[in-house]
Motif scaffolding. Sequence first.
Motif, mmCIF file in Angstrom:
data_model
loop_
_atom_site.group_PDB
_atom_site.id
_atom_site.type_symbol
_atom_site.label_atom_id
_atom_site.label_comp_id
_atom_site.label_asym_id
_atom_site.label_seq_id
_atom_site.Cartn_x
_atom_site.Cartn_y
_atom_site.Cartn_z
ATOM 1 N N LYS A 11 0.836 -1.202 0.000
ATOM 2 C CA LYS A 11 0.000 0.000 0.000
ATOM 3 C C LYS A 11 0.876 1.260 0.000
ATOM 4 C CE LYS A 11 -3.768 2.185 2.562
ATOM 5 N NZ LYS A 11 -4.635 2.108 3.743
ATOM 6 N N ILE A 12 1.922 1.259 0.811
ATOM 7 C CA ILE A 12 2.818 2.414 0.881
ATOM 8 C C ILE A 12 3.604 2.563 -0.411
ATOM 9 C CG2 ILE A 12 4.830 3.368 2.058
ATOM 10 C CD1 ILE A 12 3.619 2.050 4.626
ATOM 11 N N LEU A 13 4.088 1.454 -0.980
ATOM 12 C CA LEU A 13 4.842 1.519 -2.229
ATOM 13 C C LEU A 13 3.991 2.017 -3.393
ATOM 14 C CD1 LEU A 13 7.123 -1.645 -2.085
ATOM 15 C CD2 LEU A 13 7.852 0.755 -2.009
ATOM 16 N N SER A 14 2.686 1.905 -3.280
ATOM 17 C CA SER A 14 1.820 2.447 -4.333
ATOM 18 C C SER A 14 1.763 3.971 -4.258
ATOM 19 C CB SER A 14 0.409 1.857 -4.231
ATOM 20 O OG SER A 14 -0.276 2.381 -3.115
ATOM 21 N N LYS A 15 2.174 4.567 -3.111
ATOM 22 C CA LYS A 15 2.129 6.017 -2.932
ATOM 23 C C LYS A 15 3.503 6.675 -2.996
ATOM 24 C CE LYS A 15 -0.054 5.649 0.993
ATOM 25 N NZ LYS A 15 -0.653 6.028 2.275
ATOM 26 N N LYS A 16 4.517 5.972 -2.549
ATOM 27 C CA LYS A 16 5.864 6.551 -2.561
ATOM 28 C C LYS A 16 6.866 5.489 -2.983
ATOM 29 C CE LYS A 16 7.148 6.121 2.308
ATOM 30 N NZ LYS A 16 7.514 6.869 3.487
ATOM 31 N N LYS A 17 8.053 5.914 -3.385
ATOM 32 C CA LYS A 17 8.959 4.968 -4.032
ATOM 33 C C LYS A 17 9.878 4.193 -3.093
ATOM 34 C CE LYS A 17 12.857 7.878 -5.290
ATOM 35 N NZ LYS A 17 13.696 8.278 -6.396
ATOM 36 N N ARG A 18 9.887 4.484 -1.816
ATOM 37 C CA ARG A 18 10.794 3.773 -0.916
ATOM 38 C C ARG A 18 10.123 3.553 0.430
ATOM 39 N NH1 ARG A 18 15.506 6.448 -1.810
ATOM 40 N NH2 ARG A 18 15.893 4.908 -3.398
ATOM 41 N N VAL A 19 10.316 2.352 0.962
ATOM 42 C CA VAL A 19 9.804 2.036 2.287
ATOM 43 C C VAL A 19 10.884 1.262 3.046
ATOM 44 C CG1 VAL A 19 8.661 -0.103 1.562
ATOM 45 C CG2 VAL A 19 7.854 1.071 3.586
ATOM 46 N N TYR A 20 11.076 1.625 4.295
ATOM 47 C CA TYR A 20 12.046 0.938 5.149
ATOM 48 C C TYR A 20 11.313 -0.093 5.999
ATOM 49 C CZ TYR A 20 15.728 4.158 3.867
ATOM 50 O OH TYR A 20 16.668 4.864 3.163
ATOM 51 N N LEU A 21 11.851 -1.293 6.024
ATOM 52 C CA LEU A 21 11.264 -2.381 6.796
ATOM 53 C C LEU A 21 11.873 -2.480 8.181
ATOM 54 C CD1 LEU A 21 11.330 -5.015 3.928
ATOM 55 C CD2 LEU A 21 9.468 -3.460 4.548
ATOM 56 N N CYS A 22 13.160 -2.141 8.295
ATOM 57 C CA CYS A 22 13.794 -2.143 9.605
ATOM 58 C C CYS A 22 14.961 -1.173 9.609
ATOM 59 C CB CYS A 22 14.232 -3.547 10.010
ATOM 60 S SG CYS A 22 15.756 -4.127 9.273
ATOM 61 N N GLY A 23 15.338 -0.765 10.803
ATOM 62 C CA GLY A 23 16.464 0.135 10.993
ATOM 63 C C GLY A 23 16.232 1.048 12.175
ATOM 64 N N LYS A 24 17.187 1.877 12.447
ATOM 65 C CA LYS A 24 17.086 2.923 13.464
ATOM 66 C C LYS A 24 16.746 4.192 12.699
ATOM 67 C CE LYS A 24 17.869 3.818 17.853
ATOM 68 N NZ LYS A 24 17.109 3.148 18.884
ATOM 69 N N LEU A 25 15.460 4.364 12.385
ATOM 70 C CA LEU A 25 15.030 5.399 11.465
ATOM 71 C C LEU A 25 14.742 6.715 12.169
ATOM 72 C CD1 LEU A 25 12.590 3.201 9.356
ATOM 73 C CD2 LEU A 25 15.040 3.552 9.031
ATOM 74 N N SER A 26 15.231 7.809 11.569
ATOM 75 C CA SER A 26 14.966 9.128 12.150
ATOM 76 C C SER A 26 13.608 9.671 11.717
ATOM 77 C CB SER A 26 16.078 10.107 11.763
ATOM 78 O OG SER A 26 16.184 10.202 10.362
ATOM 79 N N LYS A 27 13.129 9.256 10.545
ATOM 80 C CA LYS A 27 11.807 9.664 10.071
ATOM 81 C C LYS A 27 10.845 8.499 10.263
ATOM 82 C CE LYS A 27 13.618 12.691 6.480
ATOM 83 N NZ LYS A 27 13.712 12.924 5.036
ATOM 84 N N PRO A 28 9.667 8.748 10.789
ATOM 85 C CA PRO A 28 8.721 7.640 11.009
ATOM 86 C C PRO A 28 8.167 7.080 9.702
ATOM 87 C CG PRO A 28 7.679 9.734 11.506
ATOM 88 C CD PRO A 28 9.128 10.033 11.204
ATOM 89 N N GLU A 29 7.922 5.790 9.676
ATOM 90 C CA GLU A 29 7.242 5.151 8.555
ATOM 91 C C GLU A 29 5.742 5.166 8.844
ATOM 92 O OE1 GLU A 29 7.958 4.195 5.633
ATOM 93 O OE2 GLU A 29 10.129 4.102 5.611
ATOM 94 N N GLU A 30 4.935 4.821 7.833
ATOM 95 C CA GLU A 30 3.478 4.833 7.966
ATOM 96 C C GLU A 30 2.949 3.522 8.541
ATOM 97 O OE1 GLU A 30 1.445 6.100 4.386
ATOM 98 O OE2 GLU A 30 3.211 7.243 3.792
ATOM 99 N N PHE A 31 3.812 2.645 8.988
ATOM 100 C CA PHE A 31 3.405 1.352 9.531
ATOM 101 C C PHE A 31 4.422 0.927 10.579
ATOM 102 C CE2 PHE A 31 6.360 0.499 6.220
ATOM 103 C CZ PHE A 31 7.081 -0.597 6.641
#
Length: 140
Positions: A11-31
């Motif tokens: 669903k997210i990839l249909s809206k934007k071109k990159r999604v992170y599945l794991c990591g120490k992310l500084s920007k929140p993901e939508e899931f």
Amino acid sequence: MKNVDGKQVRKILSKKKRVYLCGKLSKPEEFEFVNTDGLEIGISYYEKFTAEKAHYHQWNHEYNIVREGAVKVYLFEEKKEYEYNKDDMYVVEPNMQYITKAQPGTEVLFVKSPGGNDKKLINHTNSVMSWCEDWDAKMK
């Protein structure tokens, strides 16, 4: 057990071109992604022909697996272009200056170790800009 819902990823990839599945992310993901140190995993999806900006990674090794489509990578130090297709894997080592372009419908699974945002952009020349214009362009 930690997990990531594949339906949410699609669903997210249909809206934007990159999604992170794991990591120490500084920007929140939508899931709900897996929060972890020392590794980042994500998916890039290129719905249309796309050329990324020329860059290098300061400390990350980046492992890329082409799941669908095709990617061309130009390595500046070697002055050489490589093409990777479905199920191919390529590794970008730290400080390797490169640029990529992807055919429409391309999907790449990437793993960065140790993770973290270490991307540094490099200046483009006219030949790089021309290379980015279409799939068949050659670097001069």
